[in-house]
Design a protein around this motif. Structure first.
Motif, mmCIF file in Angstrom:
data_model
loop_
_atom_site.group_PDB
_atom_site.id
_atom_site.type_symbol
_atom_site.label_atom_id
_atom_site.label_comp_id
_atom_site.label_asym_id
_atom_site.label_seq_id
_atom_site.Cartn_x
_atom_site.Cartn_y
_atom_site.Cartn_z
ATOM 1 N N ALA A 49 1.340 -1.295 0.263
ATOM 2 C CA ALA A 49 -0.202 0.372 -0.103
ATOM 3 C C ALA A 49 0.691 1.261 -0.044
ATOM 4 C CB ALA A 49 -0.693 -0.432 0.952
ATOM 5 N N THR A 50 0.231 2.074 -0.890
ATOM 6 C CA THR A 50 1.439 3.432 -0.598
ATOM 7 C C THR A 50 0.117 4.380 -0.974
ATOM 8 O OG1 THR A 50 1.171 3.533 -3.685
ATOM 9 C CG2 THR A 50 3.385 2.720 -2.632
ATOM 10 N N VAL A 51 0.488 5.760 -0.948
ATOM 11 C CA VAL A 51 -0.210 7.189 -0.644
ATOM 12 C C VAL A 51 -0.049 7.802 -2.021
ATOM 13 C CG1 VAL A 51 -0.503 9.316 0.676
ATOM 14 C CG2 VAL A 51 0.350 7.650 2.328
ATOM 15 N N ALA A 79 9.712 0.955 -14.008
ATOM 16 C CA ALA A 79 10.036 2.460 -13.350
ATOM 17 C C ALA A 79 8.566 2.595 -13.661
ATOM 18 C CB ALA A 79 11.624 2.498 -14.428
ATOM 19 N N ARG A 80 8.530 2.894 -15.107
ATOM 20 C CA ARG A 80 7.722 3.891 -15.740
ATOM 21 C C ARG A 80 5.315 3.196 -14.684
ATOM 22 N NH1 ARG A 80 7.428 1.443 -21.753
ATOM 23 N NH2 ARG A 80 7.674 0.006 -20.464
ATOM 24 N N SER A 81 5.572 3.061 -13.973
ATOM 25 C CA SER A 81 3.817 2.290 -13.162
ATOM 26 C C SER A 81 3.981 3.594 -12.574
ATOM 27 C CB SER A 81 4.408 0.429 -12.470
ATOM 28 O OG SER A 81 5.535 1.116 -11.576
ATOM 29 N N PRO A 82 2.887 3.990 -12.020
ATOM 30 C CA PRO A 82 1.547 4.572 -11.056
ATOM 31 C C PRO A 82 2.266 4.393 -9.317
ATOM 32 C CG PRO A 82 0.271 3.744 -12.355
ATOM 33 C CD PRO A 82 2.001 3.016 -12.755
ATOM 34 N N LYS A 83 2.913 3.224 -8.926
ATOM 35 C CA LYS A 83 3.590 3.056 -8.398
ATOM 36 C C LYS A 83 5.226 3.500 -7.706
ATOM 37 C CE LYS A 83 3.932 -1.489 -8.839
ATOM 38 N NZ LYS A 83 4.115 -1.127 -10.400
ATOM 39 N N VAL A 84 6.000 3.611 -8.560
ATOM 40 C CA VAL A 84 7.174 4.462 -8.943
ATOM 41 C C VAL A 84 6.703 6.162 -8.637
ATOM 42 C CG1 VAL A 84 9.275 4.550 -10.248
ATOM 43 C CG2 VAL A 84 8.536 2.398 -10.021
ATOM 44 N N ARG A 85 6.363 6.900 -9.195
ATOM 45 C CA ARG A 85 5.936 8.076 -9.270
ATOM 46 C C ARG A 85 5.199 8.310 -7.372
ATOM 47 N NH1 ARG A 85 1.275 9.666 -8.867
ATOM 48 N NH2 ARG A 85 0.244 8.583 -9.879
ATOM 49 N N GLN A 86 4.321 7.794 -6.733
ATOM 50 C CA GLN A 86 3.706 8.006 -5.518
ATOM 51 C C GLN A 86 5.052 7.128 -4.247
ATOM 52 O OE1 GLN A 86 0.829 4.739 -5.481
ATOM 53 N NE2 GLN A 86 -0.361 5.203 -7.157
ATOM 54 N N ILE A 87 5.676 6.432 -4.694
ATOM 55 C CA ILE A 87 7.147 6.427 -3.511
ATOM 56 C C ILE A 87 7.653 7.262 -3.807
ATOM 57 C CG2 ILE A 87 8.751 4.721 -3.209
ATOM 58 C CD1 ILE A 87 6.888 2.201 -4.431
ATOM 59 N N GLU A 88 8.058 7.496 -5.180
ATOM 60 C CA GLU A 88 9.113 9.283 -5.114
ATOM 61 C C GLU A 88 8.239 10.092 -3.821
ATOM 62 O OE1 GLU A 88 11.445 7.381 -8.786
ATOM 63 O OE2 GLU A 88 10.368 9.133 -9.323
ATOM 64 N N GLN A 89 6.729 10.368 -4.042
ATOM 65 C CA GLN A 89 6.664 11.134 -3.706
ATOM 66 C C GLN A 89 6.261 11.445 -1.950
ATOM 67 O OE1 GLN A 89 2.822 12.572 -5.977
ATOM 68 N NE2 GLN A 89 4.048 12.972 -7.811
ATOM 69 N N SER A 90 5.576 10.120 -1.730
ATOM 70 C CA SER A 90 5.990 9.417 -0.487
ATOM 71 C C SER A 90 6.142 8.673 -0.838
ATOM 72 C CB SER A 90 3.904 9.935 -0.224
ATOM 73 O OG SER A 90 3.870 10.890 -0.184
ATOM 74 N N PRO A 91 7.383 8.337 0.536
ATOM 75 C CA PRO A 91 8.241 6.510 0.674
ATOM 76 C C PRO A 91 7.525 6.072 1.891
ATOM 77 C CG PRO A 91 9.451 9.315 1.690
ATOM 78 C CD PRO A 91 8.495 9.512 0.689
ATOM 79 N N HIS A 113 12.152 2.722 -1.187
ATOM 80 C CA HIS A 113 12.821 3.247 -2.168
ATOM 81 C C HIS A 113 12.955 2.898 -3.628
ATOM 82 C CE1 HIS A 113 16.691 5.929 -3.594
ATOM 83 N NE2 HIS A 113 17.594 4.452 -2.951
ATOM 84 N N VAL A 114 12.689 3.633 -4.500
ATOM 85 C CA VAL A 114 13.105 2.800 -5.547
ATOM 86 C C VAL A 114 14.448 3.403 -6.460
ATOM 87 C CG1 VAL A 114 12.300 2.937 -8.359
ATOM 88 C CG2 VAL A 114 11.143 3.507 -6.125
ATOM 89 N N GLN A 115 15.138 2.281 -7.159
ATOM 90 C CA GLN A 115 16.251 2.517 -7.827
ATOM 91 C C GLN A 115 16.497 1.595 -9.690
ATOM 92 O OE1 GLN A 115 20.345 0.460 -6.030
ATOM 93 N NE2 GLN A 115 19.137 1.017 -3.953
ATOM 94 N N THR A 116 16.876 3.138 -10.475
ATOM 95 C CA THR A 116 16.304 2.597 -11.419
ATOM 96 C C THR A 116 18.021 2.993 -12.076
ATOM 97 O OG1 THR A 116 15.936 5.315 -12.234
ATOM 98 C CG2 THR A 116 13.947 3.933 -11.879
ATOM 99 N N THR A 117 18.526 3.038 -11.605
ATOM 100 C CA THR A 117 20.246 2.770 -11.919
ATOM 101 C C THR A 117 20.800 2.578 -11.122
ATOM 102 O OG1 THR A 117 20.725 5.624 -10.941
ATOM 103 C CG2 THR A 117 19.706 5.164 -13.608
#
Ligand SMILES: Cc1cc2nc3c(=O)[nH]c(=O)nc-3n(C[C@H](O)[C@H](O)[C@H](O)COP(=O)(O)O)c2cc1C
Length: 195
Positions: A49-51, A79-91, A113-117
């Motif tokens: 669950a994310t915010v 990396a393009r999935s909505p959850k990645v953006r959500q996590i970057e905004q609210s960890p 924490h998301v890592q893409t590189t």
């Protein structure tokens, strides 16, 4: 976990050991072996669950790696999935694991924490690239994008990302014929709770 452990630190250690084992024990189907009647460990698929901008969101994810000593879990995603953006905004996030077989639920407060590189990502992608799972991260269209047909095309570049979850506390619930139990587990914060 057939015997009922009584000490909170033992219960916590057994949960993390069970999580490590469930990642290590890949079912026969995943190993490409026939007659895969062995059921996968139920903790292998978690709900994260994310915010999302003040709104709750949640989805199932396959647990890929567990480091019990570090209280760290790893999931793979696009990396393009909505959850990645959500996590970057609210960890902050919550992970739910439920096993009917064990009669246990884990409700884990995590920092995400998301890592893409980087090396951690490229080494995992190198391993994954040769497997059937690679196509999950090669689709031209981002996850959630409307499609005209059920199948998506494959592109040449991967969009693989790792989601790391650092556990802060675990709200553990055990359903048992002799009495349910519940505890908050996490270092000095550990204590029994009314189920
Ligand atoms: C059993 C199961 C396992 C899944 N495992 C993953 C996974 O490991 N990684 C992933 O990105 N999506 C996985 N999905 C798909 C997600 O639940 C979700 O639909 C997708 O990632 C889009 O989520 P989002 O829109 O919140 O980013 C799984 C779905 C199911 C039903």
């Amino acid at each position: 976990m057939s015997t009922r452990l009584q000490e909170l630190d033992e219960i916590e250690a057994s949960i993390w050991s069970e999580l490590e084992q469930c990642v290590a024990q890949r079912p026969r189907a995943e190993r490409g072996e026939p007659d895969a009647d062995e059921p996968p460990h139920e903790w292998r698929v978690a709900v994260l669950a994310t915010v999302d901008d003040g709104q709750a969101d949640a989805r199932s994810l396959v647990l890929r790696e567990v480091d019990a000593a570090e209280r760290r879990l790893v999931f793979y995603t696009d990396a393009r999935s909505p959850k990645v953006r959500q996590i970057e905004q609210s960890p902050q996030g919550t992970l739910i694991f439920y096993s009917r077989k064990l009669g246990q639920q884990l409700r884990m407060q995590v920092r995400l924490h998301v890592q893409t590189t980087g090396l951690a990502v490229s080494s995992r992608w190198a391993r994954l690239q040769t497997s059937a799972g690679a196509r999950d991260y090669l689709a031209v269209a981002a996850p959630g994008r409307p499609l005209d047909a059920p199948l998506s095309d494959l592109g040449v570049r991967g969009h693989f990302a790792m989601i790391e979850a650092m556990a802060e506390t675990v709200d553990w619930v055990e359903l048992h014929p002799e009495g349910h139990r519940r505890a908050l587990l996490g270092g000095h914060a550990s204590r029994w709770l009314q189920p």
